[in-house]
Design an enzyme around this catalytic site. Structure first.
Site, PDB file in Angstrom:
ATOM      1  N   ARG B  13      -9.380 -81.689  53.592  1.00 46.48           N
ATOM      2  CA  ARG B  13     -10.272 -81.427  52.460  1.00 46.48           C
ATOM      3  C   ARG B  13      -9.661 -80.370  51.521  1.00 46.48           C
ATOM      4  NH1 ARG B  13     -12.903 -77.544  49.495  1.00 46.48           N
ATOM      5  NH2 ARG B  13     -13.149 -76.353  51.444  1.00 46.48           N
ATOM      6  N   ASP B  14      -9.567 -79.148  51.965  1.00 46.19           N
ATOM      7  CA  ASP B  14      -9.093 -78.088  51.067  1.00 46.19           C
ATOM      8  C   ASP B  14      -7.622 -78.303  50.717  1.00 46.19           C
ATOM      9  OD1 ASP B  14      -9.300 -75.859  49.492  1.00 46.19           O
ATOM     10  OD2 ASP B  14      -9.435 -74.412  51.126  1.00 46.19           O
ATOM     11  N   HIS B 212     -12.184 -67.652  56.070  1.00 46.42           N
ATOM     12  CA  HIS B 212     -11.305 -68.638  55.409  1.00 46.42           C
ATOM     13  C   HIS B 212     -10.390 -67.862  54.466  1.00 46.42           C
ATOM     14  CE1 HIS B 212     -10.882 -72.670  53.191  1.00 46.42           C
ATOM     15  NE2 HIS B 212     -10.412 -71.812  52.300  1.00 46.42           N
ATOM     16  N   CYS B 245      -1.620 -73.908  44.769  1.00 43.81           N
ATOM     17  CA  CYS B 245      -1.475 -74.421  43.416  1.00 43.81           C
ATOM     18  C   CYS B 245      -0.202 -75.259  43.346  1.00 43.81           C
ATOM     19  CB  CYS B 245      -1.373 -73.247  42.451  1.00 43.81           C
ATOM     20  SG  CYS B 245      -0.951 -73.765  40.793  1.00 43.81           S
ATOM     21  N   ASN B 254      -3.627 -72.391  51.635  1.00 43.14           N
ATOM     22  CA  ASN B 254      -4.359 -71.848  52.766  1.00 43.14           C
ATOM     23  C   ASN B 254      -3.369 -71.294  53.778  1.00 43.14           C
ATOM     24  OD1 ASN B 254      -7.410 -72.871  52.733  1.00 43.14           O
ATOM     25  ND2 ASN B 254      -6.154 -74.457  51.809  1.00 43.14           N
TER      26      ASN B 254
END
Lengths: 312, 312
Positions: B13-14, B212, B245, B254
């Protein structure tokens, strides 16, 4: 928890030693930029074989640059402690003759790395602490012993905690004024950092014990933070995160000075370092070596807004 | 110190949400590889606008993939908790209808980010916790509230600790089953992590509070370690460090699952994750998105000898 940590800037030595040599004039620019950051300790060069490490061939000239910089600093500026790495007594004599009084001498805790690095086993490299320290003391200087492969060796695997701790105790008996534990291949992790530091500090309670981490596996700053929580007040770091393997850009390198300074300062631990000046120095360092280092902070453009759109 | 930490794998997801969409078949490969790592929680997808986030347009199809993977796992395998992010009640209903029972709903602690991200202020986004949680509970599921910009906002600056702590308390009153504090722009540092976690855990002592982190400024793993020392047992991470990015490769993302798993496992904190399987999944993830992520460990080739010659 300490309220202040001295970061030793090792970019000019550990950062540049694996690079194609840059000119002494370029090093002057870099050392000047670093001196402006507020950092309290700078490892300026190494008095090693110019054949083995061509990037350090101008060590004596760098000593002169350092003296020029010191002479040119504004009255009342906090002093910078400049140091030089030496591989043996001959190197120590050259460094002292050139004007350095803070020497660093490396002993690998693991025989495999010691043989590969200096062609003698740990015991022989350790015995030589006596003559290097004596030479430093005679000249009114000091000798730090850097314990390479303090946690792991690329050849011998894990270094037993007791082996590193005993080596530290013996180095101090032989004259070492301070110690630094080196995570030479970037495999340390926070739990093991705390375990080793506890053992070493118990073995040499009166001696300053610093730590030197690489970010090869991403854990460098986590190890640095763990070390500080264990009471360490001396940490090595390299401007721009220079020092990695040039064939794997961005993948390793020393922990970046500017990232460490932000992390500690923001956590309430004083380093004396001005972040903008540190970022400027890191940008210059990348420019001088001609390729990016491994500093995420420099890439992100400081502590302000990142370039991407905000994400959840 | 906890002896075990649940890492939630957020790569699907992220990690993928900012990438050019990859096929559902490619996601199946990735989810299967992740399921083989031993990770206990996986955030599989998001039920968001396909216009805003094209990479998540196949959320319902991913739900079917998840069910296939669960059906195909060997009897006796430890269960995987699969979750989906939802932006509102409509998304929650879609996720529940597709078969997810673990929902994540984001509330930005800072109005600036909340307005930019979901076009409503924090208070309105927070009020909607009630309906999202109620929908989850009616379906026999659970609702986690992820607090975005828990430490800093790219628009509003620092988020006051008390603001985040009060938001957490209110989210729990409204039905949140668990919480996760998001360092949305990667500016947290260990001291501030511990300060906020202490405040939030005091505000909601009975609720599981995860964290997170992004590695935008290099401090992600240091923050994760600090969080664990503060008692956190749920941490998000992304395979290969995906999620940065795309215009600054290697500069953010992450924290990488494989780096976190090594760091914790080596420090004596169990994650259930097999490092070789995690590295294989990270390699696959990079292959599927077509560019490197930000995992130094993957670049270094695992925990073994680095590629460069040993250095001191």
């Amino acid at each position: 928890m300490p309220t202040a940590v001295d970061i030793r800037e090792v970019g000019p030595r550990d950062g540049l030693q694996i690079e194609a040599p840059i000119s002494t004039a370029a090093k002057r620019q870099l050392l000047q930029a670093l001196a402006r950051t507020g950092v309290r300790r700078i490892e300026a060069t190494a008095f090693v074989s110019p054949t083995a490490v061509p990037a350090m061939a101008d060590a004596a000239a760098v000593a002169e640059v350092v003296q020029e910089i010191d002479a040119g600093r504004a009255a009342g500026s906090p002093p910078i402690s400049w140091s030089a790495l030496v591989p043996n007594l001959a190197g120590a004599r050259r460094a002292l003759a050139a004007g350095f009084t803070e020497l660093e001498y490396v002993v690998s805790a693991a025989d495999g790395h010691s043989l590969a690095n200096v062609r003698r086993p740990t015991a022989d490299a350790l015995a030589a602490v006596a003559e290097v320290a004596a030479a430093a003391h005679e000249a009114g200087g000091r000798c730090e012993v850097i314990v390479a492969t303090a946690w792991d060796c690329p050849f011998d695997g894990r270094t037993p905690v007791v082996r590193t701790a005993e080596l530290c105790a013996r180095a101090v008996e032989l004259g070492a004024d301070r110690l630094c534990l080196g995570d030479t291949i970037g495999t340390a992790t926070p739990g093991r950092v705390i375990d080793l530091l506890d053992a070493v500090r118990a073995a040499v309670p009166a001696v300053d014990v610093g730590a030197h981490f690489h970010n090869t596996r991403g854990a460098g700053l986590a190890c640095a933070w763990a070390a500080v929580t264990a009471g360490v007040t001396s940490l090595d770091a390299s401007t721009g995160g220079l020092g990695g393997c040039p064939f794997a850009p961005g993948a390793s390198g020393n922990i970046a000075t500017e990232e460490l300074a932000l992390l500690l300062g923001d956590s309430g631990v004083d380093t004396g370092i001005d972040l903008d000046a540190a970022l400027a120095a890191a940008g210059l360092a990348e420019e001088l070596v001609g390729h990016p280092g491994s500093s995420n902070l420099l890439r992100a453009g400081g502590r302000s807004r990142p370039r991407g759109r905000p994400r959840s």
